[in-house]
Design an enzyme around this catalytic site. Structure first.
Site, mmCIF file in Angstrom:
data_model
loop_
_atom_site.group_PDB
_atom_site.id
_atom_site.type_symbol
_atom_site.label_atom_id
_atom_site.label_comp_id
_atom_site.label_asym_id
_atom_site.label_seq_id
_atom_site.Cartn_x
_atom_site.Cartn_y
_atom_site.Cartn_z
ATOM 1 N N ASP A 1 0.847 -1.190 0.000
ATOM 2 C CA ASP A 1 0.000 0.000 0.000
ATOM 3 C C ASP A 1 0.885 1.244 0.000
ATOM 4 O OD1 ASP A 1 0.748 -1.036 2.518
ATOM 5 O OD2 ASP A 1 -0.938 -0.147 3.551
ATOM 6 N N GLU B 1 12.738 1.845 6.677
ATOM 7 C CA GLU B 1 11.643 0.974 6.262
ATOM 8 C C GLU B 1 11.832 0.539 4.814
ATOM 9 O OE1 GLU B 1 6.774 1.279 5.961
ATOM 10 O OE2 GLU B 1 8.042 2.988 5.451
#
Length: 543
Positions: A308, A492
């Site tokens: 996403d 991340e």
């Protein structure tokens, strides 16, 4: 006669006592008894999110009410129209903001990155229990990604476990597996994360792969312990498969293909704005000029995928407003479910149930045949998602194509073609780029992600493309280490195209380490110690 009555009463009490553990195991997670901020706070929740009281939309869903939610809502309704009412002040008076654990941790960039990660495990470990808010309590310790991600995440945790395995943290792996088993047993599936607002969806089904890690540490027999839970997770993904027909070919996560085979898609049962991204979803729905429920469903389904967001889900390959996740048969999801079926077959063999083993082997064989038929494009020589509405592959190249290789489903010729495209189009100075499309979405170029590097490297090794696998490994490890020594952080995601820039899209505050980045990096270095586990001093000497 009196003795017989006493015996009957004692027997009844005995059986009631037997039922108590099961009653209390399920009781705490009954949905109606859990705090659901988006439901329990009604228009208060909506106004806090739409008025952008907090910069991060996830903050308020994670806040803990200091009074019963119905009392807070009643107070809001009474005060909201009064002169001088301040929404932010009201919220701060009635809610405790999400805690930021005071770790006292200071990054030391003179250490090697492996030493840094080893120091991080205790910092990212959370104790069992709940905070009285939307956090779903878990019975054992677990690792969180860190920063704003204050809860466990499903597919992230597999990649974190790879690092825990390299650190020989077997009991922590066991605890995390037991937590996921607990969620299956009490909610019927593994939610996206242990927040009540995640209950309507899952994430890529990596539970069977987690069990493989635990079995590597404790022996294959451990698989039988978790067989009932894996069967239940499989039932969640396959719900309604037996009711599909040519006239009604879809139900939740299952799709009947034109030849009668059954494949899966991502889904979410609630076509509403995501509580943790409420304002963003409402604004997107307005801008799209589409039915809002259609937008919300497809946004949530993409969230279930973990990607996403990415243009792999977009009809026009550019704009989030054209998202159509539920119309696609993802090649990675179906490869994972093939592995679930193979694992269930192996579990049945271990249990001595030959008929059940044959049943699951047959299902796995049928799924592999369907994936090779629908997700492989002969002309493009690559695996793609399949658009079952249009009746063809999407032809949007992504790293999801490596999953059939990871699970040894692809033919040698197909694997060679995938490897060739990875080297020609996806390989960049810092590792493999996620897609070939620059859209500004975080799961697109120029970004690279730890989980997809791991899946790709292992996929290549399965088919003896070791030189390319080594090249990807070295470039990824070097990128991670360089950023760590320059910033003190493990990210991340990374910009793998331009080595001087950080990744973009879905920005969050940087933190000392990120769950799956830590895990994959530590595992890769443990498998290839020659590849770089360098201190700052050694890096400077090399340069």
């Amino acid at each position: 006669m009196e003795q017989q009555k006493n015996h009957t009463f004692s027997t009844l009490i005995f059986f009631l006592l037997l039922l108590i553990p099961y009653t209390f195991a399920i009781q705490p997670l009954r949905a109606q008894e859990l705090y659901r901020p988006e439901q329990d706070l009604g228009e208060l929740f909506e106004q806090v999110q739409l008025q952008h009281v907090f910069p991060d939309s996830k903050t308020f869903p994670d806040a803990t009410p200091l009074l019963p939610p119905q009392q807070i809502l009643a107070a809001y309704r009474q005060q909201k129209d009064q002169s001088g009412f301040n929404l932010e002040a009201f919220v701060l008076e009635h809610f405790e903001m999400p805690p930021q654990p005071a770790t006292g941790f200071t990054t030391d960039t003179s250490l090697s990155v492996t030493q840094h990660i080893e120091r991080l495990w205790p910092i990212l470990t959370r104790e069992p229990g709940a905070d009285g808010g939307s956090l779903i309590p878990l019975p054992k310790k677990y690792i969180v990604p860190g920063g704003r991600f204050r809860e466990i995440y499903y597919w992230d945790s597999f990649f974190t476990m790879l690092g825990l395995q390299a650190s020989n943290e077997t009991e922590l792996i066991q605890s995390m597996v037991d937590n996921f088993t607990h969620l299956i047993n009490t909610t019927g599936h593994i939610p996206n994360g242990n927040r009540t607002y995640y209950l309507s969806r899952s994430q890529p089904p990596f539970y069977a792969l987690m069990l493989r890690i635990l079995a590597q540490q404790k022996g294959k027999e451990v698989l039988t312990t978790y067989a009932p839970a894996l069967r239940q997770e499989y039932s969640f993904w396959m719900d309604g498969a037996d009711k599909l027909t040519a006239d009604n070919p879809t139900h939740r996560r299952v799709v009947r293909m034109p030849d009668g085979s059954i494949l899966n898609r991502y889904w979410d049962d609630q076509p509403e704005p995501r509580p943790e991204s409420y304002r963003e979803d409402v604004e997107l729905a307005k801008e799209s000029n589409r039915n809002p429920e259609e937008i919300y469903r497809n946004i949530r389904a993409a969230a279930e995928s973990g990607w996403d967001f990415s243009t792999r889900w977009f009809a026009d390959e550019q704009n989030l407003s054209t998202i159509r996740t539920t119309e696609l048969i993802p090649v990675d999801l179906n490869s994972l479910l093939y592995h679930v079926e193979r694992t269930l077959a192996e579990m049945a063999e271990l249990e001595g149930n030959k008929a059940e083993a044959e049943k699951y082997e047959k299902l796995a064989k049928a799924r592999r045949k369907a994936i090779l038929k629908y997700n492989w494009n002969e002309e493009q020589d690559f695996f793609f998602d399949y658009d079952f509405v249009k009746g063809g592959t999407t032809n949007i190249p992504t790293l999801a194509a490596v999953y059939p290789l990871y699970f040894c489903m692809a033919k040698k010729k197909q694997a060679a073609a995938v490897a060739q495209k990875l080297e020609a189009d996806f390989l960049q100075p810092g590792g493999l780029v996620t897609t070939l499309n620059r859209s500004g979405q975080q799961w697109d170029s120029p970004n690279g992600w730890a989980p997809l590097q791991w899946m790709s490297i292992q996929a290549l090794r399965n088919y003896r493309h070791n030189q390319l696998a080594d090249e990807v490994t070295q470039r990824w490890v070097e990128k991670n280490e360089e950023v760590f020594h320059n910033t003190g952080k493990l990210m991340e995601k990374y910009n793998v195209v331009d080595m001087s820039l950080q990744a973009g899209g879905g920005e969050y505050p940087n933190q000392d380490g990120f769950g799956w980045t830590n895990g994959v990096l530590l595992k890769l270095i443990s498998l290839h110690p020659e590849l770089l586990d360098m201190t700052l001093e050694e890096l400077e000497m090399q340069n």
